[in-house]
Design an enzyme around this catalytic site. Structure first.
Site, PDB file in Angstrom:
ATOM      1  N   LYS A 186       0.825  -1.204   0.000  1.00  0.00           N
ATOM      2  CA  LYS A 186       0.000   0.000   0.000  1.00  0.00           C
ATOM      3  C   LYS A 186       0.871   1.270   0.000  1.00  0.00           C
ATOM      4  O   LYS A 186       2.066   1.212   0.279  1.00  0.00           O
ATOM      5  CB  LYS A 186      -0.930  -0.015   1.225  1.00  0.00           C
ATOM      6  CG  LYS A 186      -1.936  -1.180   1.213  1.00  0.00           C
ATOM      7  CD  LYS A 186      -2.818  -1.170  -0.021  1.00  0.00           C
ATOM      8  CE  LYS A 186      -4.098  -1.966   0.104  1.00  0.00           C
ATOM      9  NZ  LYS A 186      -3.964  -3.427   0.098  1.00  0.00           N
TER      10      LYS A 186
HETATM   11  C1  LIG Z   1      -5.281  -4.231   0.811  1.00  0.00           C
HETATM   12  C2  LIG Z   1      -6.742  -4.131   0.927  1.00  0.00           C
HETATM   13  C3  LIG Z   1      -7.461  -4.592   2.043  1.00  0.00           C
HETATM   14  C4  LIG Z   1      -6.881  -5.437   3.122  1.00  0.00           C
HETATM   15  O1  LIG Z   1      -5.707  -5.078   3.636  1.00  0.00           O
HETATM   16  P1  LIG Z   1      -4.679  -6.098   4.332  1.00  0.00           P
HETATM   17  O2  LIG Z   1      -3.915  -5.147   5.184  1.00  0.00           O
HETATM   18  O3  LIG Z   1      -3.846  -6.709   3.254  1.00  0.00           O
HETATM   19  O4  LIG Z   1      -5.457  -7.080   5.120  1.00  0.00           O
HETATM   20  C5  LIG Z   1      -8.816  -4.350   2.107  1.00  0.00           C
HETATM   21  N1  LIG Z   1      -9.450  -3.713   1.125  1.00  0.00           N
HETATM   22  C6  LIG Z   1      -8.814  -3.282   0.024  1.00  0.00           C
HETATM   23  C7  LIG Z   1      -9.587  -2.561  -1.027  1.00  0.00           C
HETATM   24  C8  LIG Z   1      -7.449  -3.487  -0.125  1.00  0.00           C
HETATM   25  O5  LIG Z   1      -6.832  -3.095  -1.231  1.00  0.00           O
END
Ligand SMILES: *Cc1c(COP(=O)(O)O)cnc(C)c1O
Length: 397
Positions: A186
């Site tokens: 992210k």
């Molecule tokens: C990455 C993501 C998540 C979940 O995040 P994690 O930290 O990997 O559990 C949830 N929703 C969206 C849209 C994402 O891109």
């Protein structure tokens, strides 16, 4: 995206603070920690950055979505409306609480279609989960009208759009509860982590307790704390929070770089009349983590996507064929392949999935190409990439 590309001394310094005193847990051990409370500091920084009253850190973005739903009292048998195009975390987080995911179409914003949401509301619907996919957002005013009219909780998953805004407000801060992920890919990363943000004091208190076994966090003796209700363990560690603390302070720098690279690529592709960029609702500003555009039809999009791969244009996807982000290939969900028994309510809804008409979503996802915007590219690399992409698109029209 992603923040790890620019990992450096600031992140190392924050982590070393934690290693120097050895307190890896976010709660307690007051005497040993030399004043270092990385999770608390990061929560304060999130509140400041996104102009929100409360932030609760948790162990992942998926956990953030589950904790947000639980904090608003959503659980067994409640229906939660979510989009066909999202990360699999959306239905995982809903089903973990025994709630029922109800999938509905997206529109040309690549996020929830407010009309499809309204059409899916039943007397069991308790919440709408909007997912701000690929750096942009849904028509939030239109969605708010629907949720207000039907007295539903609006959960905003802004995991892929941190730093984007809608009518001057940060994405994540518009719904009743918002969620961020700080996983490794992210824009802001801390390895694994996430956050729930809200202006609702009661939801915040619920999130604080629920994410730590129901502890009320009153006093300085963990063993003596009381538990007003049941909880779970979704805690973040101090090591992860330390990395996040360094990264969140760099968000303006990250957004600037994303915007520069996005703008160059978009400028180059704009010269092709057949390339139509995704709709960004009026008053919205993307986070520039992705550049999304539509081609005339699926056949062309599929050929372009293949040709991108063969010619070294990485991090671009046509999600119609993707196993991870679009309902079409979620066979394991449609077939209820669970290790443990699922409730009848969930199974009944999942059984309907393969028969549902998602032709509106297919229409947009089939023609879409989604390109991640990297921060480590040099300006020359971005220009080169844009030229190559434009050439490939033209060759396939
Ligand atoms: C990455 C993501 C998540 C979940 O995040 P994690 O930290 O990997 O559990 C949830 N929703 C969206 C849209 C994402 O891109």
């Amino acid at each position: 995206m992603p923040g790890f590309e620019l990992f450096g001394d600031l992140e190392r310094k924050e982590v070393n603070d934690v290693l120097d005193n050895g307190v890896l847990m976010r709660y307690g051990f007051d005497g040993m920690r030399n004043g270092h409370w990385k999770a608390r500091e990061l929560e304060a920084e999130i509140e400041k950055t996104f102009q929100i009253n409360h932030a609760q850190l948790v162990s992942s973005g998926t956990a953030a979505v589950s904790v947000a739903l639980a904090s608003a009292g959503i659980g067994a048998g409640d229906e939660v409306i979510m989009p066909t195009f999202t990360f699999v975390a959306s239905f995982e987080a809903i089903m973990m609480l025994g709630a029922i995911p109800v999938l509905v179409d997206i529109d040309d914003t690549l996020t929830l279609d407010p009309k499809a949401v309204e059409a899916a509301i039943t007397n069991k619907t308790k919440a709408v989960m909007v997912v701000q996919m690929c750096g942009s957002m849904a028509d939030m005013d239109a969605l708010r009208l629907v949720t207000d009219k039907h007295n539903l909780v609006l959960i905003e998953d802004a995991c892929q759009a941190i730093g984007g805004t809608y009518k001057g407000k940060s994405l994540g801060s518009i719904g009743d509860l918002g969620c961020f992920s700080f996983d490794f890919v992210k824009t802001v990363t801390c390895g694994e982590g996430g956050a729930v943000i809200t202006n609702n004091k009661e939801y915040y208190t619920n999130a604080d307790h629920y994410s730590d076994h129901g502890h009320d966090h009153i006093g300085h003796d963990r063993g003596a704390e009381s538990h007003p209700f049941l909880g779970y363990n979704f805690r973040i560690s101090e090591l992860n929070a330390a990395v996040g603390l360094a990264q969140i302070k760099r968000l303006p720098e990250f957004l600037n770089i994303q915007k520069q690279n996005y703008t160059i690529l978009r400028g180059v592709l704009s010269s092709i009349p057949e390339v139509i960029f995704r709709t960004v609702p009026e008053g919205g500003e993307e986070s520039y983590a992705f550049l999304n555009f539509f081609l005339p039809d699926y056949e062309i999009a599929s050929k372009v996507s293949k040709s991108f791969k063969e010619n070294g244009i990485d991090v671009c996807w046509n999600y119609y064929e993707n196993n991870w982000h679009y309902v079409r290939k979620w066979e394991y969900l449609k077939e209820s392949k669970s290790l443990y028994p699922l409730s009848e309510g969930i199974k009944t809804e999942l059984d309907k999935l393969s028969k549902r008409d998602f032709s509106q979503s297919d229409h947009f996802i089939g023609r879409n190409i989604s390109c991640l915007i990297k921060m480590s590219w040099t300006e020359e690399e971005v220009r080169e990439r844009g030229k190559k992409m434009a050439q490939i698109i033209r060759n396939n029209l």
